[in-house]
Motif scaffolding. Structure first.
Motif, PDB file in Angstrom:
ATOM      1  N   UNK A  54       5.114   3.356 -16.743  1.00 25.98           N
ATOM      2  CA  UNK A  54       4.792   3.585 -15.324  1.00 25.98           C
ATOM      3  C   UNK A  54       5.976   3.116 -14.476  1.00 25.98           C
ATOM      4  N   UNK A  55       5.953   3.548 -13.242  1.00 22.18           N
ATOM      5  CA  UNK A  55       7.015   3.093 -12.344  1.00 22.18           C
ATOM      6  C   UNK A  55       6.661   1.726 -11.774  1.00 22.18           C
ATOM      7  N   UNK A  57      -0.824   5.333  -2.588  1.00 22.71           N
ATOM      8  CA  UNK A  57      -0.245   4.407  -3.561  1.00 22.71           C
ATOM      9  C   UNK A  57      -1.153   3.207  -3.753  1.00 22.71           C
ATOM     10  N   UNK A  65      -0.826  -0.458  -6.121  1.00 22.48           N
ATOM     11  CA  UNK A  65      -0.055  -1.235  -7.088  1.00 22.48           C
ATOM     12  C   UNK A  65      -1.015  -2.148  -7.831  1.00 22.48           C
ATOM     13  N   UNK A 117       4.550  -5.303 -11.480  1.00 22.45           N
ATOM     14  CA  UNK A 117       3.315  -4.559 -11.239  1.00 22.45           C
ATOM     15  C   UNK A 117       3.587  -3.054 -11.309  1.00 22.45           C
ATOM     16  N   UNK A 118       2.569  -2.292 -11.734  1.00 24.85           N
ATOM     17  CA  UNK A 118       2.750  -0.847 -11.875  1.00 24.85           C
ATOM     18  C   UNK A 118       2.334  -0.130 -10.599  1.00 24.85           C
ATOM     19  N   UNK A 119       3.005   0.966 -10.353  1.00 26.88           N
ATOM     20  CA  UNK A 119       2.678   1.782  -9.175  1.00 26.88           C
ATOM     21  C   UNK A 119       1.838   2.994  -9.618  1.00 26.88           C
ATOM     22  N   UNK A 120       0.725   3.224  -8.929  1.00 28.43           N
ATOM     23  CA  UNK A 120      -0.097   4.411  -9.193  1.00 28.43           C
ATOM     24  C   UNK A 120      -0.183   5.233  -7.920  1.00 28.43           C
ATOM     25  N   UNK A 121      -0.237   6.542  -8.087  1.00 33.26           N
ATOM     26  CA  UNK A 121      -0.396   7.428  -6.936  1.00 33.26           C
ATOM     27  C   UNK A 121      -1.656   8.248  -7.203  1.00 33.26           C
ATOM     28  N   UNK A 143      -2.447   3.574 -19.167  1.00 29.31           N
ATOM     29  CA  UNK A 143      -1.093   4.144 -19.240  1.00 29.31           C
ATOM     30  C   UNK A 143      -0.070   3.015 -19.102  1.00 29.31           C
ATOM     31  N   UNK A 144      -0.381   2.078 -18.209  1.00 33.45           N
ATOM     32  CA  UNK A 144       0.575   0.992 -17.961  1.00 33.45           C
ATOM     33  C   UNK A 144       0.424  -0.149 -18.967  1.00 33.45           C
ATOM     34  N   UNK A 187      -1.029   1.724  -0.337  1.00 33.72           N
ATOM     35  CA  UNK A 187      -0.115   0.599  -0.600  1.00 33.72           C
ATOM     36  C   UNK A 187      -0.817  -0.748  -0.697  1.00 33.72           C
TER      37      UNK A 187
END
Lengths: 515, 119
Positions: A395-396, B25, B27, B39-43, B60-61, B101
């Motif tokens: 992940x980003x 977004x 996080x 920390x992972x970013x999700x959209x 996924x993360x 966010x």
């Protein structure tokens, strides 16, 4: 009849004639219109003639010295290329440090050139104007010599094929790029504090002396030569920055709080960018010259503190961030390398796990922290890698709004907990890696709320290759992103073990010792 | 306005919610699990169920960590902006009050990473 020969001009007279006499007061235009950037930052200058160039460098002597230096530099670069110098380095892993450097540095030098050309025009005093113009020429030369020195490697190794494009597109390069964009979009007085003090004094000392000594230690004469050639200019540049800071402080007492604010801000911004250098020194040099922590002691604790002591007589105080920097010196290089290792599918260089010997070296250099906090992480990653499950983050990461580095730093007093900070501005939330990045944002939220954060741009769909349609059936976002970066997945990135670079280096070196 | 500028300074916040095509977004960091460096970013669309965040998106993360499979989502603790937060797993992100966010920290007492130092 004997010729009447006048005495040769002394350096001081020559300097006066070739610089100070260039300036004049305008009569039919107001000086404020000619120099429109001189007042808006609030800095008050009463007498520009008080500014002294400590080097009294004139253009004719500049050409002479620099031409001599360039001749030597290019002779060595040519010799390096002709003798396959790239095979003399300790290990092909080392070349990855150059990939990082080539991706980031020439663009920074070029940005610096543009910045100094701009303020050279804007500085109302002739002395600083000429000095800024000289620095501007130095910076464009540095960009050129770096590109020339490193281009030898580009013929043989992956990841260096499109550094200019990558500088504007690759996610991690936004960290260094944002530093310069922040500086060049500030006023001229802040720019010279940012670059003359933070970049030249703190950053380039640490890049060009210990890291470039590392290049020499690892057999890279090309990088070493450009590094030392550049460093002789850096000494002059940091003196220019320092003279400027002193000049502003001496001119008017109202300048002190403004300058102090800039020093606080740019010390922190510089140190955050240095995380990359810390990682290069501790992890990317197969033969290490000194640890990041040792370099930090010499160049920041000793040199930097001497500077602050010198400025104390003007009322300048040591920035409060220094307390946190001291706490972080044991951690940042390890945290950065572990991050790049995990993000190894999104880099234009290879990453790897340190060998047992290297882990022992790190333990000896970081005796109170490495074995406790970092060795177990490397052990776990090695276990996985040996099972064929090399760890890659999928992940980003969340990024800091100010320094643009992922939130990879831990709380200053707790290395097991990531530091989170946030604020709200204009109904939007913003996140930071530290109190200091948050503080920089809160002083100028209008500016930093516009930051171009790569992870956000990717999520918005702004980083797909031109012509790719994200709504088309079978669209592959990762492949499109790689194309946007001009990164060849599996060739330019992933682990060093098994890479084309590793195989080619071994084969070429083998061939170079036999018929 | 605090920014110092020669001319009026337009404010152009690059990451406003409306730029994310209806998604937002979020996080998520997992405390004491430093195998994951940040920390992972999700959209995600705001109508994503919180349970789907946990069971579809977070894996996924984070699923490569041996602790992940043992998480009991009914008992997991959460912080939102550093303050205790009790999500309703069956409700959407929006219904749980999660906006663009926002940042969540997942805490899993009893599952505190490896090596005794939160890996």
């Amino acid at each position: 009849m004997d010729m009447q020969v006048k005495k040769k001009l002394g350096l001081k007279e020559k300097y006066a004639l070739m610089t100070r006499d260039l300036g004049w007061e305008t009569t039919y235009e107001s000086m404020d219109d000619v120099y429109p950037y001189m007042k808006f930052e609030g800095i008050k200058i009463h007498d520009w003639d008080k500014w002294e160039d400590p080097f009294r460098l004139t253009m004719d002597s500049y050409w002479k010295y620099q031409a001599e230096k360039e001749k030597k530099l290019y002779a060595i670069i040519d010799a390096f290329a002709q003798n396959n110098g790239h095979l003399s380095v300790t290990d092909a892993r080392y070349i990855n440090a150059l990939k990082l450097m080539l991706s980031a540095f020439p663009s920074l030098e070029y940005a610096s050139h543009r910045g100094f050309a701009h303020i050279g025009r804007q500085m109302r005093g002739v002395g600083p104007s000429v000095a800024c113009q000289m620095q501007s020429i130095d910076e464009i030369r540095h960009a050129q010599t770096q590109i020339h020195s490193l281009s030898n490697y580009n013929k043989f190794y992956n990841g260096m094929h499109d550094w200019r494009h990558m500088n504007d597109h690759m996610w991690y390069l936004s960290v260094a790029k944002s530093f310069f964009e922040d500086a060049t979009t500030a006023g001229p007085f802040e720019f010279i504090t940012a670059i003359g003090f933070s970049f030249e004094y703190v950053l380039t000392n640490l890049v060009f002396v210990p890291f470039i000594s590392g290049a020499a230690f690892n057999g890279d004469m090309a990088a070493m030569t450009f590094g030392f050639s550049a460093q002789s200019d850096e000494a002059r540049h940091m003196t220019l920055g320092l003279e400027f800071i002193k000049f502003m402080l001496e001119q008017d007492p109202n300048n002190l709080p403004i300058v102090q604010g800039w020093i606080d801000k740019w010390t922190w911004r510089g140190v955050r960018v240095l995380t990359l250098v810390a990682m290069m020194m501790d992890y990317m040099l197969p033969k290490r010259v000194m640890s990041w922590k040792e370099a930090w002691h010499i160049y920041f604790e000793e040199n930097g503190m001497a500077l602050f002591n010198d400025l104390a007589r003007y009322g300048i105080k040591i920035p409060t961030c220094v307390e946190q920097i001291r706490k972080e010196q044991d951690h940042i290089s390890h945290q950065a390398w572990l991050s790049f290792y995990s993000a190894g599918a999104m880099t234009n260089f290879h990453t790897w796990l340190p060998s047992e010997d290297e882990l022992d070296w790190l333990s000896s250099k970081y005796p109170t922290t490495f074995d406790k906090y970092y060795r177990p992480r490397f052990d776990l990653l090695r276990e996985r890698a040996e099972k064929g499950e090399r760890f890659y983050s999928k992940t980003m990461p969340m990024l800091c709004q100010t320094c643009q580095i992922p939130l990879l730093f831990t709380e200053p007093d707790d290395p097991t907990t990531i530091a989170y900070r946030e604020t709200t501005y204009s109904g939007n939330k913003f996140h930071f890696c530290s109190d200091h990045c948050k503080c920089i944002f809160e002083k100028e939220p209008e500016k930093y709320s516009q930051a171009w954060l790569p992870a956000h741009q990717i999520a918005m769909g702004n980083c797909f290759a031109e012509g790719d349609d994200p709504t088309a059936p079978g669209f592959d976002p990762i492949a499109s992103l790689m194309k946007h970066w001009n990164l060849r997945h599996g060739t330019d990135n992933l682990d060093f073990d098994g890479s084309e670079d590793q195989k080619n280096f071994a084969a070429w070196r083998e061939a170079s010792t036999k018929n | 306005m605090s920014v110092v500028s020669v001319t009026p300074y337009p404010i152009d916040i690059k990451d406003r919610k409306e730029k994310f095509h209806g998604a937002q977004l979020l996080y998520v960091g997992w405390d004491k699990h430093l195998l994951f460096f940040a920390p992972a970013q999700f959209c995600l669309p705001p109508d994503t169920r919180f349970r789907d965040l946990c069971e579809v998106h977070l894996p996924v993360a984070f699923s490569e960590h041996p602790d992940f499979a043992s998480i009991n989502w009914e008992e997991a603790k959460w912080l939102k902006s550093g303050q205790p937060f009790e999500p309703d797993l069956e409700k959407t992100l929006a219904a749980n009050g999660l906006d663009h966010k926002d940042v969540l920290r997942l805490q899993t007492p009893g599952l505190e990473g490896l090596g005794g130092v939160g890996i």
